[in-house]
Write a protein that holds these residues in place. Structure first.
Motif, PDB file in Angstrom:
ATOM      1  N   PRO A 131      45.157 -37.977  31.814  1.00 22.82           N
ATOM      2  CA  PRO A 131      44.416 -37.906  30.552  1.00 22.82           C
ATOM      3  C   PRO A 131      44.632 -36.592  29.810  1.00 22.82           C
ATOM      4  CG  PRO A 131      42.926 -37.992  32.441  1.00 22.82           C
ATOM      5  CD  PRO A 131      44.286 -38.326  32.941  1.00 22.82           C
ATOM      6  N   ALA A 133      36.800 -40.260  29.335  1.00 21.85           N
ATOM      7  CA  ALA A 133      37.011 -41.642  29.775  1.00 21.85           C
ATOM      8  C   ALA A 133      37.910 -42.397  28.794  1.00 21.85           C
ATOM      9  CB  ALA A 133      35.675 -42.349  29.938  1.00 21.85           C
ATOM     10  N   VAL A 134      37.728 -42.148  27.500  1.00 23.02           N
ATOM     11  CA  VAL A 134      38.598 -42.782  26.494  1.00 23.02           C
ATOM     12  C   VAL A 134      40.045 -42.341  26.713  1.00 23.02           C
ATOM     13  CG1 VAL A 134      39.147 -42.931  24.035  1.00 23.02           C
ATOM     14  CG2 VAL A 134      36.760 -42.965  24.774  1.00 23.02           C
ATOM     15  N   TYR A 178      41.312 -41.273  29.446  1.00 19.99           N
ATOM     16  CA  TYR A 178      41.765 -41.872  30.705  1.00 19.99           C
ATOM     17  C   TYR A 178      42.208 -43.320  30.476  1.00 19.99           C
ATOM     18  CZ  TYR A 178      42.360 -41.972  35.679  1.00 19.99           C
ATOM     19  OH  TYR A 178      42.928 -42.010  36.912  1.00 19.99           O
ATOM     20  N   ALA A 179      41.466 -44.029  29.630  1.00 19.06           N
ATOM     21  CA  ALA A 179      41.810 -45.427  29.335  1.00 19.06           C
ATOM     22  C   ALA A 179      43.210 -45.511  28.722  1.00 19.06           C
ATOM     23  CB  ALA A 179      40.771 -46.031  28.401  1.00 19.06           C
ATOM     24  N   ALA A 195      45.672 -45.044  31.400  1.00 20.29           N
ATOM     25  CA  ALA A 195      45.781 -46.254  32.221  1.00 20.29           C
ATOM     26  C   ALA A 195      46.635 -47.310  31.523  1.00 20.29           C
ATOM     27  CB  ALA A 195      44.392 -46.798  32.523  1.00 20.29           C
ATOM     28  N   VAL A 196      46.443 -47.459  30.216  1.00 16.75           N
ATOM     29  CA  VAL A 196      47.252 -48.424  29.455  1.00 16.75           C
ATOM     30  C   VAL A 196      48.725 -48.012  29.506  1.00 16.75           C
ATOM     31  CG1 VAL A 196      47.738 -49.320  27.142  1.00 16.75           C
ATOM     32  CG2 VAL A 196      45.374 -49.146  27.933  1.00 16.75           C
TER      33      VAL A 196
END
Lengths: 230, 141
Positions: free
Chosen positions: A70, B18-19, B21-22, B25-26
């Motif tokens: 991230p 978290a956004v 991280y999403a 993940a995508v």
């Protein structure tokens, strides 16, 4: 359950060590005191004195490590903020990254050959200026040893961060654009974290060159190997 | 009051991370699904950039989270760095040569990339100045 507490302990220890080393760096702002380096050394010394294996450390370390993905995505934010500058200077950016990418791969290859280093190690050195996850894939693709590549990527990162300010002074790079591209192309994300000391423009230049090097490197790595008949 | 504000800010940062991280993940999913040579984090970054530029997601949704992660960027490398501990051979004689090769090559890369981009930047700046001169000239005429 004890695993959980060990993980929390390791995370807190790492963060505390980092914050302490940060304070040290603020007091003594010499290149060799950068927090990444001092904290890493401190942790290695701790692991060795208490006979803890790297896998043991990674029970907690992996949680910190998992934020790297991230964090790379987060680099989109400075890029977005600087989008107009990036567009205006797209030509010097692409030119600089291309020069950096090829000089990085070719000089690594030639120096390694000069010292008579084995073929599989030469192949592992080639992607060293590219961010770790991509470098691993390039190394695998061209027949290098991925775990050695990880080490070379780290050395490239550290030496760029440590020697960077001096090198840039020698060759008279004064613009934020030049500095950022130099750090991003030679020392990937670690260089980008150093570029924060040169302002936001340098950071976005560094992260854009790191990103471009990663994308282009995965395409051109095999080409360099083919051109030099290794 | 102040405590409430701090908690609110912490929750905000966690949600924004978290956004991010999403997106990672995508990116990772796309990387695996199509077997691309580019890693998931870089694909996620490109997706994020596209979404920001085309206003698909507002900057406000990630601003604090991104700033938070980036301010701790060096910390995030430390666990991976500590992995050198598994390569004691690197600190022997042969390792010194490898170290030298990588350091020399990094110096060359840095100097070359910096010089090339600064040179090209000066050309762009010159062209821009010329344009400006021409514009002001035509205006004064």
């Amino acid at each position: 359950m004890p695993q959980f507490f060990i993980a929390i302990f390791i995370i807190l220890l790492t963060v505390a060590a980092y914050l302490a080393m940060m304070k040290v760096y603020q007091r003594f702002p010499y290149p060799f005191f950068i927090p990444v380096l001092t904290t890493t050394i401190l942790i290695i010394v701790l692991l060795m004195t208490f006979h803890i294996s790297y896998n043991g450390y990674m029970i907690g370390g992996q949680w910190i490590n998992s934020l790297l993905g991230p964090a790379v995505v987060a680099l989109a934010y400075p890029l977005y903020k600087q989008r107009h500058v990036l567009l205006t200077y797209s030509f010097p950016i692409i030119g600089g990254v291309f020069v950096g990418l090829f000089s990085g791969m070719i000089s690594g290859l030639l120096f390694a050959r000069m010292f008579g280093i084995d073929r599989d190690l030469i192949l592992s050195i080639i992607p060293k200026s590219i961010t770790t996850p991509v470098a691993i894939q390039i190394a695998t693709g061209i027949g290098g040893v991925p775990s050695m590549t990880v080490v070379f990527v780290m050395i490239a990162g550290f030496s760029g961060v440590l020697l960077g300010p001096m090198i840039l002074k020698w060759v008279r790079i004064r613009s934020s654009l030049g500095r950022g591209i130099a750090f991003g192309s030679a020392s990937h994300a670690l260089g980008t974290s150093k570029a924060f000391e040169y302002g936001e423009l340098a950071v976005s230049m560094s992260s854009v060159s790191m990103t471009l090097s990663a994308v282009l490197g995965s395409l051109f790595g095999p080409l360099v190997v083919w051109l030099f008949h290794i | 009051m102040k405590e409430q504000y701090l908690i609110l800010k912490a929750v905000k940062i966690i949600l924004q991370v978290a956004v991010l991280y999403a997106f990672f993940a995508v990116g990772e999913a796309v990387h695996l699904l199509f077997g691309l040579p580019v890693p998931g984090s870089i694909i996620g970054l490109l997706f994020m950039l596209i979404c920001l530029i085309f206003n698909i997601i507002p900057v406000k949704i990630i601003e604090n989270g991104a700033n938070f992660l980036l301010s701790f960027l060096p910390l995030l490398f430390i666990p991976a760095m500590a992995g050198v501990i598994n390569y004691p051979a690197l600190f022997s004689g042969n390792g010194a040569i490898l170290l030298l090769v990588v350091v020399m090559s990094t110096i060359v890369t840095m100097a070359a990339a910096g010089m090339a981009s600064q040179l090209l930047e000066q050309r762009v700046n010159k062209r821009k100045e010329k344009k400006k001169c021409r514009n002001s000239l035509s205006r004064s005429l």
